[in-house]
Enzyme design. Structure first.
Site, PDB file in Angstrom:
ATOM      1  N   ASN A  16       0.869  -1.180   0.000  1.00 27.78           N
ATOM      2  CA  ASN A  16       0.000   0.000   0.000  1.00 27.78           C
ATOM      3  C   ASN A  16       0.904   1.227   0.000  1.00 27.78           C
ATOM      4  OD1 ASN A  16      -1.781   2.053   0.513  1.00 27.78           O
ATOM      5  ND2 ASN A  16      -2.282   1.412   2.598  1.00 27.78           N
ATOM      6  N   TRP A  17       1.049   1.816  -1.177  1.00 25.15           N
ATOM      7  CA  TRP A  17       1.968   2.968  -1.299  1.00 25.15           C
ATOM      8  C   TRP A  17       1.371   4.240  -0.714  1.00 25.15           C
ATOM      9  CZ3 TRP A  17       5.699   3.605  -6.029  1.00 25.15           C
ATOM     10  CH2 TRP A  17       6.572   2.511  -6.074  1.00 25.15           C
ATOM     11  N   LYS A  18       0.095   4.234  -0.389  1.00 25.62           N
ATOM     12  CA  LYS A  18      -0.562   5.436   0.146  1.00 25.62           C
ATOM     13  C   LYS A  18      -0.292   6.627  -0.792  1.00 25.62           C
ATOM     14  CE  LYS A  18      -0.098   3.390   4.668  1.00 25.62           C
ATOM     15  NZ  LYS A  18      -0.145   3.559   6.104  1.00 25.62           N
ATOM     16  N   HIS A 103      -9.591   1.409   4.564  1.00 26.89           N
ATOM     17  CA  HIS A 103      -8.347   1.591   5.323  1.00 26.89           C
ATOM     18  C   HIS A 103      -8.602   2.607   6.438  1.00 26.89           C
ATOM     19  CE1 HIS A 103      -4.284   2.768   6.365  1.00 26.89           C
ATOM     20  NE2 HIS A 103      -3.878   1.650   5.782  1.00 26.89           N
ATOM     21  N   GLU A 105      -7.005   5.025   7.454  1.00 25.05           N
ATOM     22  CA  GLU A 105      -6.729   6.420   7.081  1.00 25.05           C
ATOM     23  C   GLU A 105      -7.887   7.015   6.271  1.00 25.05           C
ATOM     24  OE1 GLU A 105      -2.891   5.689   5.351  1.00 25.05           O
ATOM     25  OE2 GLU A 105      -2.093   5.246   7.346  1.00 25.05           O
ATOM     26  N   GLU A 173      -5.842  -4.729  10.416  1.00 26.77           N
ATOM     27  CA  GLU A 173      -4.811  -3.730  10.660  1.00 26.77           C
ATOM     28  C   GLU A 173      -5.153  -2.950  11.926  1.00 26.77           C
ATOM     29  OE1 GLU A 173      -2.544  -2.622   6.838  1.00 26.77           O
ATOM     30  OE2 GLU A 173      -4.261  -1.307   6.989  1.00 26.77           O
ATOM     31  N   GLY A 179       2.257   2.170  10.833  1.00 26.63           N
ATOM     32  CA  GLY A 179       3.293   3.201  10.742  1.00 26.63           C
ATOM     33  C   GLY A 179       3.973   3.526  12.058  1.00 26.63           C
ATOM     34  N   SER A 218       3.004  -2.227  10.425  1.00 28.40           N
ATOM     35  CA  SER A 218       4.433  -2.337  10.749  1.00 28.40           C
ATOM     36  C   SER A 218       5.033  -3.692  10.386  1.00 28.40           C
ATOM     37  CB  SER A 218       4.670  -2.010  12.235  1.00 28.40           C
ATOM     38  OG  SER A 218       4.296  -0.669  12.497  1.00 28.40           O
ATOM     39  N   GLY A 239       2.593  -1.209   4.310  1.00 32.26           N
ATOM     40  CA  GLY A 239       2.622   0.212   3.979  1.00 32.26           C
ATOM     41  C   GLY A 239       4.040   0.682   3.697  1.00 32.26           C
ATOM     42  N   GLY A 240       4.666   1.289   4.695  1.00 32.49           N
ATOM     43  CA  GLY A 240       5.976   1.924   4.519  1.00 32.49           C
ATOM     44  C   GLY A 240       7.013   1.045   3.838  1.00 32.49           C
TER      45      GLY A 240
HETATM   46  P1  PGA Z   1       2.625   0.244   7.686  1.00 34.06           P
HETATM   47  O1  PGA Z   1       1.179   0.527   7.046  1.00 34.06           O
HETATM   48  O2  PGA Z   1       3.122  -1.069   7.098  1.00 34.06           O
HETATM   49  O3  PGA Z   1       3.472   1.419   7.258  1.00 34.06           O
HETATM   50  O4  PGA Z   1       2.446   0.138   9.154  1.00 34.06           O
HETATM   51  C1  PGA Z   1       0.268  -0.513   6.821  1.00 34.06           C
HETATM   52  C2  PGA Z   1      -0.971   0.027   6.157  1.00 34.06           C
HETATM   53  O5  PGA Z   1      -1.386   1.151   6.470  1.00 34.06           O
HETATM   54  O6  PGA Z   1      -1.574  -0.651   5.312  1.00 34.06           O
END
Ligand code: PGA
Length: 264
Positions: A16-18, A103, A105, A173, A179, A218, A239-240
Site C-alpha cells: 500500500n503505497w498510500k 483503510h 486512514e 490492521e 506506521g 508495521s 505500507g511503509g
Molecule cells: P505500515 O502501514 O506497514 O506502514 O504500518 C500498513 C498500512 O497502512 O496498510
C-alpha cells in the site's frame, strides 16, 4: 505456529503505497517485478496498490511479471458528477485487479463508515475488482477490551453479502500498529485472525475457510517470517516497507523460504 501455505488459500502480499510515488519511483516497481519474475516470492501472490496516477504506467511493467495492481479506494458509482473521485471501473481500466477499501486512514480522514465501505465493495465487485477490506481497532478500543467487538461490527457492516473468497480479502490492521513500529503479540494476532474467520463464516456460511485474511501494521523484513507464520494469517498488507523493492521483496520472500522448507 504452523506454516503459512495452506490448501485453498494462496498467500497474498499487498503493498500500500498510500500518497507516495512519482513516476521516478516506478524504478522500485521495476525491481519488484524483476525479482517476482525470478521467483522471489514463489507461492505467494504479489499486488501493488499504487497511487491511481501511476497505475497506467505500472501496468505494462507488472503484466509480464505476474504482479497485480490495485487502487487504494474507489467511489461506489461507476461514473457521475463526483469531482475528484475515481470509480472501480476506472481503476480496472487503468490496469488494477484489486482495490483497498476501508483503510483506517480513509475511515478517519474521509469519514468512511462501514456502510460506505460496503457500497464501495459492491462497486468493486461490479467492476470485476477484488476488494481488500480493512478492519482494526484503535489503541483506546484495545485497552478498553473492545478489540473483538469493534472488529466484529466492522466486518458485519462492511462486507457485502455477495462476497466470496475470490472477490474479497480481509486485512486486519490494528490502527495503533500502522506506521508506528508496534505490532500485537503473535498470540493476539492468532486470536484475532481466528475470530475474523469465525465471523466471516457466521455472515457468509461456508466462506470462512477459503477467505484470505491479511495482517497489516508495521510489517517489515525483520518480523515478516514470524508474523506470516501465525495461524490464519494468509499474507500481509504492507505500507511503509512496500516503497522499497528491497524491503517489500524481503517480506514477500518469506514465502519462498517457507516453500523451500516443503509443505506443512
Ligand atoms: P505500515 O502501514 O506497514 O506502514 O504500518 C500498513 C498500512 O497502512 O496498510
Amino acid at each position: 505456529m504452523d506454516r503459512p501455505l495452506r490448501p485453498g488459500r494462496r498467500p497474498l502480499v499487498a503493498g500500500n503505497w498510500k500518497m507516495h510515488g512519482l513516476r521516478k519511483e516506478l524504478v522500485e516497481v521495476e525491481k519488484i517485478c524483476a525479482e517476482a519474475a525470478a521467483g522471489g516470492a514463489d507461492g505467494a501472490e504479489i499486488v501493488l496498490c499504487l497511487p491511481a496516477t501511476l497505475l497506467g504506467a505500472a501496468a505494462p511493467i507488472c503484466a509480464g511479471a505476474g504482479v497485480g495492481l490495485g487502487g487504494q479506494h474507489c467511489h461506489n458509482e461507476p461514473s457521475g458528477p463526483f469531482t475528484g473521485d475515481i470509480s472501480a471501473e476506472m481503476l480496472k481500466d487503468a490496469g488494477a485487479s484489486y482495490v483497498i477499501l476501508g483503510h483506517s486512514e480513509r475511515r478517519t480522514g474521509h469519514h468512511e463508515g462501514d456502510e460506505s465501505v460496503r457500497d464501495k465493495a459492491n462497486g468493486a465487485f461490479r467492476a470485476g475488482l477484488r476488494a481488500i477490506v480493512c478492519v482494526g481497532e484503535t489503541r483506546a478500543e484495545r485497552e478498553a477490551g473492545d478489540a473483538l467487538p469493534v472488529v466484529a461490527s466492522q466486518l458485519a457492516g462492511s462486507i457485502p453479502i455477495t462476497s466470496t473468497p475470490e472477490s474479497l480479502v480481509i486485512a486486519y490492521e490494528p490502527v495503533w500498529a500502522i506506521g508506528t513500529g508496534l505490532t500485537p503479540t503473535l498470540s493476539d494476532i492468532a486470536g484475532m485472525h481466528r475470530f475474523i474467520r469465525e465471523r466471516i463464516d457466521a455472515h457468509l456460511p461456508g466462506m470462512g475457510h477459503g477467505m484470505r485474511i491479511l495482517y497489516g501494521g508495521s510489517v517489515k523484513p525483520g518480523n515478516a517470517a514470524e508474523l506470516m507464520g501465525v495461524s490464519n494469517v494468509d499474507g500481509a498488507l504492507v505500507g511503509g516497507a512496500s516503497l522499497s523493492a528491497r524491503d517489500f521483496m524481503g517480506i514477500a520472500g518469506v514465502y519462498r523460504h517457507f516453500c523451500d522448507a516443503g509443505p506443512a
